[in-house]
Design a protein around this motif. Structure first.
Motif, PDB file in Angstrom:
ATOM      1  N   GLN A 111       0.847  -1.195   0.000  1.00 38.80           N
ATOM      2  CA  GLN A 111       0.000   0.000   0.000  1.00 38.80           C
ATOM      3  C   GLN A 111       0.878   1.238   0.000  1.00 38.80           C
ATOM      4  N   VAL A 112       0.583   2.178  -0.882  1.00 41.19           N
ATOM      5  CA  VAL A 112       1.354   3.425  -0.892  1.00 41.19           C
ATOM      6  C   VAL A 112       1.095   4.161   0.417  1.00 41.19           C
ATOM      7  N   HIS A 113      -0.171   4.235   0.806  1.00 44.03           N
ATOM      8  CA  HIS A 113      -0.544   5.008   1.990  1.00 44.03           C
ATOM      9  C   HIS A 113      -0.648   4.096   3.214  1.00 44.03           C
ATOM     10  N   ARG A 114       0.302   3.197   3.319  1.00 42.37           N
ATOM     11  CA  ARG A 114       0.261   2.269   4.466  1.00 42.37           C
ATOM     12  C   ARG A 114       0.400   3.066   5.757  1.00 42.37           C
ATOM     13  N   GLN A 115      -0.037   2.452   6.844  1.00 37.68           N
ATOM     14  CA  GLN A 115       0.015   3.146   8.116  1.00 37.68           C
ATOM     15  C   GLN A 115       1.173   2.629   8.940  1.00 37.68           C
ATOM     16  N   VAL A 116       1.890   3.556   9.532  1.00 40.84           N
ATOM     17  CA  VAL A 116       3.016   3.182  10.362  1.00 40.84           C
ATOM     18  C   VAL A 116       2.582   3.393  11.798  1.00 40.84           C
ATOM     19  N   VAL A 117       2.626   2.339  12.575  1.00 38.09           N
ATOM     20  CA  VAL A 117       2.168   2.470  13.958  1.00 38.09           C
ATOM     21  C   VAL A 117       3.341   2.899  14.818  1.00 38.09           C
ATOM     22  N   ARG A 118       3.123   3.962  15.568  1.00 35.56           N
ATOM     23  CA  ARG A 118       4.169   4.408  16.475  1.00 35.56           C
ATOM     24  C   ARG A 118       4.219   3.490  17.682  1.00 35.56           C
ATOM     25  N   LYS A 119       5.414   3.401  18.246  1.00 38.51           N
ATOM     26  CA  LYS A 119       5.549   2.530  19.414  1.00 38.51           C
ATOM     27  C   LYS A 119       5.007   3.206  20.669  1.00 38.51           C
ATOM     28  N   SER A 122       0.520   6.513  23.017  1.00 43.35           N
ATOM     29  CA  SER A 122      -0.628   7.149  22.372  1.00 43.35           C
ATOM     30  C   SER A 122      -0.841   6.600  20.955  1.00 43.35           C
ATOM     31  N   ALA A 123       0.196   5.957  20.395  1.00 50.57           N
ATOM     32  CA  ALA A 123       0.098   5.195  19.156  1.00 50.57           C
ATOM     33  C   ALA A 123      -0.695   5.859  18.042  1.00 50.57           C
ATOM     34  N   ARG A 124      -0.384   7.094  17.774  1.00 49.86           N
ATOM     35  CA  ARG A 124      -0.991   7.716  16.602  1.00 49.86           C
ATOM     36  C   ARG A 124      -0.368   7.060  15.382  1.00 49.86           C
ATOM     37  N   VAL A 125      -1.208   6.668  14.448  1.00 53.33           N
ATOM     38  CA  VAL A 125      -0.634   6.048  13.257  1.00 53.33           C
ATOM     39  C   VAL A 125      -0.248   7.138  12.265  1.00 53.33           C
ATOM     40  N   ILE A 126       0.800   6.864  11.531  1.00 55.55           N
ATOM     41  CA  ILE A 126       1.238   7.810  10.513  1.00 55.55           C
ATOM     42  C   ILE A 126       0.885   7.192   9.174  1.00 55.55           C
ATOM     43  N   GLU A 127       0.159   7.924   8.362  1.00 52.70           N
ATOM     44  CA  GLU A 127      -0.152   7.386   7.043  1.00 52.70           C
ATOM     45  C   GLU A 127       0.941   7.795   6.072  1.00 52.70           C
ATOM     46  N   MET A 128       1.512   6.803   5.378  1.00 58.51           N
ATOM     47  CA  MET A 128       2.582   7.124   4.442  1.00 58.51           C
ATOM     48  C   MET A 128       2.027   7.891   3.253  1.00 58.51           C
ATOM     49  N   ASN A 129       2.504   9.080   3.077  1.00 56.42           N
ATOM     50  CA  ASN A 129       2.167   9.890   1.910  1.00 56.42           C
ATOM     51  C   ASN A 129       3.301  10.890   1.756  1.00 56.42           C
ATOM     52  N   THR A 236       8.528   2.712   3.434  1.00 57.02           N
ATOM     53  CA  THR A 236       7.770   1.989   4.453  1.00 57.02           C
ATOM     54  C   THR A 236       7.493   2.817   5.700  1.00 57.02           C
ATOM     55  N   GLY A 237       8.217   3.910   5.896  1.00 60.74           N
ATOM     56  CA  GLY A 237       8.068   4.696   7.117  1.00 60.74           C
ATOM     57  C   GLY A 237       8.875   4.139   8.268  1.00 60.74           C
ATOM     58  N   GLU A 238       9.543   3.021   8.025  1.00 61.89           N
ATOM     59  CA  GLU A 238      10.314   2.388   9.088  1.00 61.89           C
ATOM     60  C   GLU A 238      11.551   3.232   9.426  1.00 61.89           C
ATOM     61  N   VAL A 239      11.827   3.377  10.722  1.00 56.95           N
ATOM     62  CA  VAL A 239      13.050   4.070  11.138  1.00 56.95           C
ATOM     63  C   VAL A 239      14.185   3.046  11.065  1.00 56.95           C
ATOM     64  N   VAL A 240      15.135   3.255  10.173  1.00 55.27           N
ATOM     65  CA  VAL A 240      16.183   2.247   9.991  1.00 55.27           C
ATOM     66  C   VAL A 240      17.395   2.517  10.879  1.00 55.27           C
ATOM     67  N   ALA A 241      17.545   3.729  11.337  1.00 57.57           N
ATOM     68  CA  ALA A 241      18.627   4.030  12.283  1.00 57.57           C
ATOM     69  C   ALA A 241      18.305   5.332  12.997  1.00 57.57           C
ATOM     70  N   SER A 242      18.704   5.403  14.261  1.00 58.34           N
ATOM     71  CA  SER A 242      18.531   6.633  15.039  1.00 58.34           C
ATOM     72  C   SER A 242      19.861   6.949  15.686  1.00 58.34           C
ATOM     73  N   SER A 243      20.181   8.208  15.732  1.00 61.68           N
ATOM     74  CA  SER A 243      21.451   8.563  16.342  1.00 61.68           C
ATOM     75  C   SER A 243      21.387   9.989  16.865  1.00 61.68           C
ATOM     76  N   GLY A 244      22.284  10.301  17.759  1.00 62.72           N
ATOM     77  CA  GLY A 244      22.300  11.649  18.329  1.00 62.72           C
ATOM     78  C   GLY A 244      23.718  12.126  18.494  1.00 62.72           C
ATOM     79  N   LEU A 606       7.656  14.217   7.914  1.00 62.57           N
ATOM     80  CA  LEU A 606       8.507  13.600   6.896  1.00 62.57           C
ATOM     81  C   LEU A 606       7.730  12.576   6.072  1.00 62.57           C
ATOM     82  N   CYS A 607       6.890  11.812   6.748  1.00 64.62           N
ATOM     83  CA  CYS A 607       6.213  10.706   6.073  1.00 64.62           C
ATOM     84  C   CYS A 607       4.901  11.118   5.425  1.00 64.62           C
ATOM     85  N   ASN A 608       4.374  12.249   5.813  1.00 66.44           N
ATOM     86  CA  ASN A 608       3.032  12.596   5.355  1.00 66.44           C
ATOM     87  C   ASN A 608       2.975  14.058   4.916  1.00 66.44           C
ATOM     88  N   LEU A 609       2.924  14.260   3.615  1.00 62.78           N
ATOM     89  CA  LEU A 609       2.933  15.625   3.076  1.00 62.78           C
ATOM     90  C   LEU A 609       1.734  16.457   3.547  1.00 62.78           C
TER      91      LEU A 609
END
Ligand code: FES
Length: 681
Positions: A111-119, A122-129, A236-244, A606-609
């Protein structure tokens, strides 16, 4: 289409229609507006269009799907399966043709507009767009008899093959087009970026052939103390790496106002700070790409959130106006820039940078990102959102209106300016309980699951031992000291005789509470000193006073719920935050944590225009309150100095905790302590 044509039902959308036998599933999906992805335009090479047909009796859909309802597995699918492997039961939607009634499931990854569930809870889903998408095209080779530029033929291919009538091209991407086209033998993948949903797409990248592995974006939270980035797949909206990384501007001043004064006092100081933060971002981007094993040329977008001073310093704008009333921003609008504009060499020059709008001179794009993530304006009940950091961003609102301010809490909540304070890292005390009867502490340190009074704790902590107290630890320590009667409501620590524990030890003219002592083995002696309590009181008073100002403006004395956000908001215990009087009284179960809400807001943008347009609209409707010029702020600040508060009753808190009515005042220290000036961070 006729009544006898096969009936196709797509799940999960439920969209249905009849199609002439031989229609590819992808074509049917497009006609019905079913969300089925494709990068190669149905050429059988991208595998984005995978679907799962279901066979059998479907009374719910009123059809029976028999074997043979789809065309047989063809050579393209066989080749793909052999090379990459198709999951069992999957077909390529562009290859499989409809021959009979069928139910077709579109799995989330297709799905182009797949939903990414936050961990987060409050788990607001992000729709990929996302703003940037890939398109594979076959471009006509140049022809002497019909002279046209390569870019014009690319535009023609996009119009013919993807129905995209018009494009523009980033200058840097243009300079690289010709070799890509020739290497790909006129078959290329292009990345098109849309600034808004209706904007003409801009070509910002091109690769020979079909681009494998996808493209990425960065969600960056540029804080006064740290810079954090999440490398996110735009597919996919997946976070592949996080760094600070630490913000190197700290060397010019710990808090924001000292950086503004550095710029005021030192000609060229702003340029120096701009260079420092841009270099740090380049380092961070390089590191995060390397960690994920992704070429930086695949990172085509970044969304940035930051406070107003960081905003100006990153952009190369002298922040001097933010240091004096009326705190005018150069612009509060969102910004669409490129990596080239910001001299970010770790990204392709054509990478697009979106900076969220600022709310006001002291309420930045980070607060806007919190508003985007937590949506106070969509809440039916009155919600207070506090993003705790060196500056606290505070939002109060419901569906009727939203108010915002920022309050200078200083770095104490992050463990800085605390005698045994340290950043949250292994060895730091993060939770503590003090027995009200014996006044003995027990605690947990980061990196060890055991409490300090449990068997095996010393071994489990390891040779590094206990090193200090982090932000959540100091909040709990002060609150527990109040519950155990070791400090009085004014924040004064009692002596050993007054408190009945030898852990209250003299320190100069005041007292300190000893939590752990490893000095015999060369380790640290960890105490909470009177100075620590004062630093926490200043920070929490600033936070509470900011929240109170917003409540005054809203005309309320209480809020329905509280959301604690911020990098360490997740670790603050609601009960302790309330004993301390950091936040207004509310039922404890209505105090929740949202984790790093500013970072989440950046990820959503970033994921949703469309979310970008949404926050641009929302920010225009938020009422800004400037704490620095509100006369009531000082009054609220002074009243909030007491623990939990000098005048506000805390009925909800009192229903679960009884605070001992101790008083240790000798008339000396506490006055001196209170006279310390607060500084805007
Ligand atoms: Fe690309 Fe089917 S659309 S493989």
């Amino acid at each position: 289409m006729s009544e006898t044509d096969p009936l196709v039902v797509f799940t999960p959308s439920g969209k249905r229609g009849r199609f002439a036998p031989g229609t590819p599933v992808l074509t049917a999906a497009r006609k019905l507006g079913v969300d089925l992805d494709s990068v190669c335009g149905g050429r059988g090479i991208c595998s984005k269009c995978q679907i799962t047909p279901s066979y059998g009796e479907f009374s719910k859909h009123g059809l029976t799907a028999r074997e043979g309802a789809l065309s047989d597995w063809n050579a393209v699918e066989a080749r793909y399966d052999e090379k990459r492997g198709l999951k069992a039961g999957r077909r390529l939607g562009c290859q499989a043709q409809i021959l009979g009634d069928i139910v077709i499931d579109v799995p989330p990854e297709s799905q182009v507009h797949r939903q990414v569930v936050r961990k987060a809870a409050s788990a607001r889903v992000i729709e990929m767009n996302p703003a940037t998408r890939l398109y594979y095209i076959e471009v006509d080779a140049p022809d002497m008899h019909e002279p046209t530029g390569d870019l014009e033929r690319i535009a023609r291919a996009l119009a013919a093959q993807w129905s995209i009538p018009e494009i523009t091209c980033d200058f840097n991407a243009l300079t690289r087009l010709q070799p890509v086209l020739r290497k790909g033998e006129w078959r290329i993948t292009v990345a098109l970026y849309r600034e808004t949903e209706t904007a003409v797409p801009r070509l910002i990248g091109a690769w020979p052939g079909l681009l494998e592995g996808g493209i990425y974006g960065l969600a960056i939270d540029l804080g006064s103390t740290t810079v954090a980035a999440h490398l996110t797949s735009l597919d996919t909206g997946e976070v592949v790496a996080s760094s600070g990384i630490m913000n190197p501007q700290i060397r010019f001043g710990e808090d924001l106002m000292s950086r503004v004064s550095y710029a005021m006092m030192n000609p060229g100081g702003d340029v120096e700070m701009t260079r420092a933060v841009r270099e740090a971002m380049d380092t961070l981007i390089g590191e995060i790409a390397a960690e994920a094993g992704i070429g930086a040329d695949r990172i085509l977008e970044a969304v940035l959130v930051c406070n107003p001073v960081m905003h100006h310093l990153l952009l190369g704008i002298d922040p001097v106006e933010l240091g004096q009333a009326p705190f005018a921003l150069a612009t509060s609008a969102h910004l669409n820039l490129t990596a080239r504009d910001l001299d970010l060499d770790a990204l392709p020059a054509s990478a697009q940078i979106y900076i969220l709008p600022c709310i006001a001179g002291h309420v930045g794009a980070d607060a806007a990102a919190v508003a985007l993530s937590e949506e106070p304006g969509k809440s039916d009940d009155l919600v207070l959102v506090v993003d705790v950091g060196t500056n606290a961003e505070i939002l109060l609102g419901d569906t009727s209106r939203v108010l915002a301010c920022s309050s200078p809490t200083g770095p104490a909540f992050e463990g800085a300016q605390i005698s045994s304070g340290q950043r949250a890292a292994p060895g730091a005390i993060e939770a503590i309980r003090i027995d009200p009867a014996t006044k003995e502490p027990r605690f947990k340190v980061i990196g060890c699951d055991l409490w300090s009074d449990e068997e095996g704790f010393a071994e489990a902590v390891g040779p590094g031992g206990i090193t200090g107290i982090c932000g959540s630890g100091i909040i709990e320590a002060v609150a527990e000291m109040r519950i155990a009667g070791l400090i009085d409501p004014s924040g004064l620590i009692g002596n050993a005789a007054q408190t009945g524990t030898p852990r209250c030890v003299p320190e100069g003219r005041t007292n300190a509470y000893l939590i752990a002592d490893a000095s015999k083995t060369g380790g640290p002696r960890i105490t909470v000193t009177q100075g620590d309590i004062r630093a926490i009181q200043l920070a929490k008073s600033a936070l509470y006073a900011g929240a109170r100002l917003l409540m005054d403006e809203m005309g309320v004395d209480k809020v329905d719920r509280v959301v604690l956000a911020g990098a360490f908001g997740a670790h603050i215990s609601p009960k302790h935050a309330m004993v301390l009087g950091m936040i207004p009284d509310a039922p404890l179960e209505k105090v929740t944590s949202a984790g790093n809400a500013a970072g989440t807001g950046a990820r959503i943008a970033l994921c949703n225009l469309p979310a970008r347009a949404e926050i641009e609209r929302t920010v225009r409707r938020i009422t800004k309150i400037e704490t620095a010029i509100e006369p009531k702020f000082q009054e609220h600040f002074v009243n909030a100095n007491a623990i939990p508060h000098a005048v506000d009753p805390f009925p909800e808190l009192n229903s679960v905790v009884t605070l001992p009515p101790v008083s240790f005042s000798t008339g000396g220290e506490s006055e001196g302590g209170r006279k310390r000036r607060r500084k805007r961070a």
